[in-house]
Design an enzyme around this catalytic site. Structure first.
Site, PDB file in Angstrom:
ATOM      1  N   THR A 130      22.358 131.720  -1.512  1.00 17.68           N
ATOM      2  CA  THR A 130      21.445 131.542  -0.375  1.00 17.68           C
ATOM      3  C   THR A 130      21.323 132.861   0.376  1.00 17.68           C
ATOM      4  O   THR A 130      22.322 133.570   0.527  1.00 17.68           O
ATOM      5  CB  THR A 130      21.924 130.443   0.593  1.00 17.68           C
ATOM      6  OG1 THR A 130      21.181 130.564   1.819  1.00 17.68           O
ATOM      7  CG2 THR A 130      23.386 130.526   0.932  1.00 17.68           C
ATOM      8  N   ASP A 132      20.956 133.123   3.416  1.00 21.01           N
ATOM      9  CA  ASP A 132      21.366 132.957   4.816  1.00 21.01           C
ATOM     10  C   ASP A 132      22.767 133.494   5.143  1.00 21.01           C
ATOM     11  O   ASP A 132      23.097 133.695   6.301  1.00 21.01           O
ATOM     12  CB  ASP A 132      21.316 131.471   5.201  1.00 21.01           C
ATOM     13  CG  ASP A 132      19.919 130.899   5.061  1.00 21.01           C
ATOM     14  OD1 ASP A 132      18.954 131.690   5.128  1.00 21.01           O
ATOM     15  OD2 ASP A 132      19.778 129.668   4.890  1.00 21.01           O
TER      16      ASP A 132
HETATM   17  O1  F6P Z   1      18.054 128.619   3.171  1.00 23.33           O
HETATM   18  C1  F6P Z   1      17.165 129.629   2.825  1.00 23.33           C
HETATM   19  C2  F6P Z   1      15.929 129.571   3.693  1.00 23.33           C
HETATM   20  O2  F6P Z   1      15.038 130.598   3.274  1.00 23.33           O
HETATM   21  C3  F6P Z   1      16.175 129.654   5.192  1.00 23.33           C
HETATM   22  O3  F6P Z   1      16.414 130.966   5.638  1.00 23.33           O
HETATM   23  C4  F6P Z   1      14.908 129.042   5.732  1.00 23.33           C
HETATM   24  O4  F6P Z   1      15.153 128.466   7.011  1.00 23.33           O
HETATM   25  C5  F6P Z   1      14.598 127.965   4.713  1.00 23.33           C
HETATM   26  O5  F6P Z   1      15.272 128.326   3.517  1.00 23.33           O
HETATM   27  C6  F6P Z   1      13.135 127.782   4.400  1.00 23.33           C
HETATM   28  O6  F6P Z   1      13.033 126.695   3.534  1.00 23.33           O
HETATM   29  P1  F6P Z   1      11.703 126.345   2.691  1.00 23.33           P
HETATM   30  O7  F6P Z   1      11.590 127.353   1.589  1.00 23.33           O
HETATM   31  O8  F6P Z   1      11.945 124.978   2.190  1.00 23.33           O
HETATM   32  O9  F6P Z   1      10.563 126.483   3.657  1.00 23.33           O
END
Ligand code: F6P
Length: 327
Positions: A130, A132
């Site tokens: 991830t 994050d």
């Molecule tokens: O967990 C990774 C991430 O990119 C976060 O930083 C962000 O909040 C989320 O996923 C966005 O999710 P999606 O791609 O489902 O919009």
């Protein structure tokens, strides 16, 4: 090595992250090296339920170490949240004789796998994939380094135009509930202020910091804002500053999903390679129901349970550094 497992499946789940392909490659090649049959499950838990599973070999993962995204694709699965969905998934794995699972994903992925391990006793290990960097018990997640470098590159570009027009930019970066990308891209990008979910940033304090810069002859400023902060969205923050300090020419840029793509850095490739091999060897050595990570340059196994009870805190020194450098 006490090898009771002969067939392992690997999958990616949740938001993709640069370096996931390097992780898949490492798992596959470590399995081949140890004479284990290896399978790839497409689209994470949904593919497990829909039997979207293929046998892989060393050549199936050629030419992917440098590629962003995930060749196995990723998906979020509501069906896997139900006992019926998980039963179907288990039947598909059992019909192929799969005896071990390696997941690459974030905390949502781990929570699902933990449940699956408990219900069916399926030996499983998770690799932290991830951007994050929000997983406790380890220093870095796969994808975080690349995403932060991408954010810094974008911030540098915005700086050029901000300077040309004497503007104040608010730049939103990703991170879900974690300020890691924000704090480090902010420090590396020379931000005057960094707004992170872990800290309160009152608007008046933010304006005071900006004003000190302006009084000291700063012609343009960059504020890096993590998504989902306590102070509201980047638009709300920019609006409030605009109302209280109308003398700034304000622009907002949201970096969004571009932070998730691109070729992984050497750091993410090496981290993913190291963890992929260690995950296979961990399963063969009898490790079960754990995440694998690197802490202080040592490979560590981390109990799934701490994901719910602990955070990966931003260290005080980074916060102090950001403040000192904003003058
Ligand atoms: O967990 C990774 C991430 O990119 C976060 O930083 C962000 O909040 C989320 O996923 C966005 O999710 P999606 O791609 O489902 O919009």
């Amino acid at each position: 090595m006490g090898n009771k497992i002969n067939k392992i499946a690997v999958f990616t789940s949740g938001g993709d992250a640069p370096g996931m392909n390097a992780g898949i490659r490492a798992v596959v090649r470590a399995c081949v090296y140890h004479n284990i049959e290896v399978y790839g499950i497409y689209r994470g838990y949904q593919g497990m339920i829909e039997n979207d599973i293929v046998k892989l070999n060393a050549r199936s993962v050629s030419n992917i170490i440098q590629r962003g995204g995930t060749i196995l694709k990723s998906a979020r699965s509501d069906e896997f949240r139900t006992p019926e969905g998980r039963k179907k998934a288990h039947e598909n794995l059992a019909s192929r004789g799969i005896q071990g699972l390696i997941a690459i994903g974030g905390n949502g992925t781990f929570t699902g796998l933990h449940l699956f391990c408990q219900e069916f006793g399926m030996p499983s290990i998770c690799l932290p994939g991830t951007i994050d960097n929000d997983l406790p018990g380890m220093d870095y997640t796969i994808g975080y380094d690349t995403a932060t470098n991408t954010a810094v590159e974008a911030i540098d570009k915005i700086r050029d135009t901000a300077l040309s027009h004497n503007r104040l930019f608010f730049i939103e970066v990703m991170g879900r509930h974690s300020g890691y990308i924000a704090i480090n891209s902010g420090i590396a990008g020379g931000a005057v202020s960094i707004v992170i979910p872990e800290e309160d940033t009152p608007i008046d304090d933010l304006i005071a910091t900006l004003d000190v810069g302006a009084e000291n002859n700063k012609k343009s400023s960059l504020v890096v804002v993590a998504e989902r902060g306590k102070s509201g969205s980047v638009w709300e923050i920019a609006d409030q500053v605009k109302k209280k300090a109308p003398y700034y020419d304000i622009k907002v840029t949201i970096l969004g999903h571009l932070q998730r793509g691109g070729s992984p850095t050497y750091f993410d490739r090496v981290l993913a390679s190291r963890l992929g091999v260690a995950a296979v060897e961990g399963l063969l050595e009898g490790k079960r129901d754990v995440m694998i990570g690197v802490k202080d340059n040592q490979t560590v196994y981390v109990d799934f349970k701490i994901v719910d009870s602990q955070r990966h805190e931003i260290d005080e020194e980074s916060l102090r550094l950001a403040k000192i450098l904003s003058i």
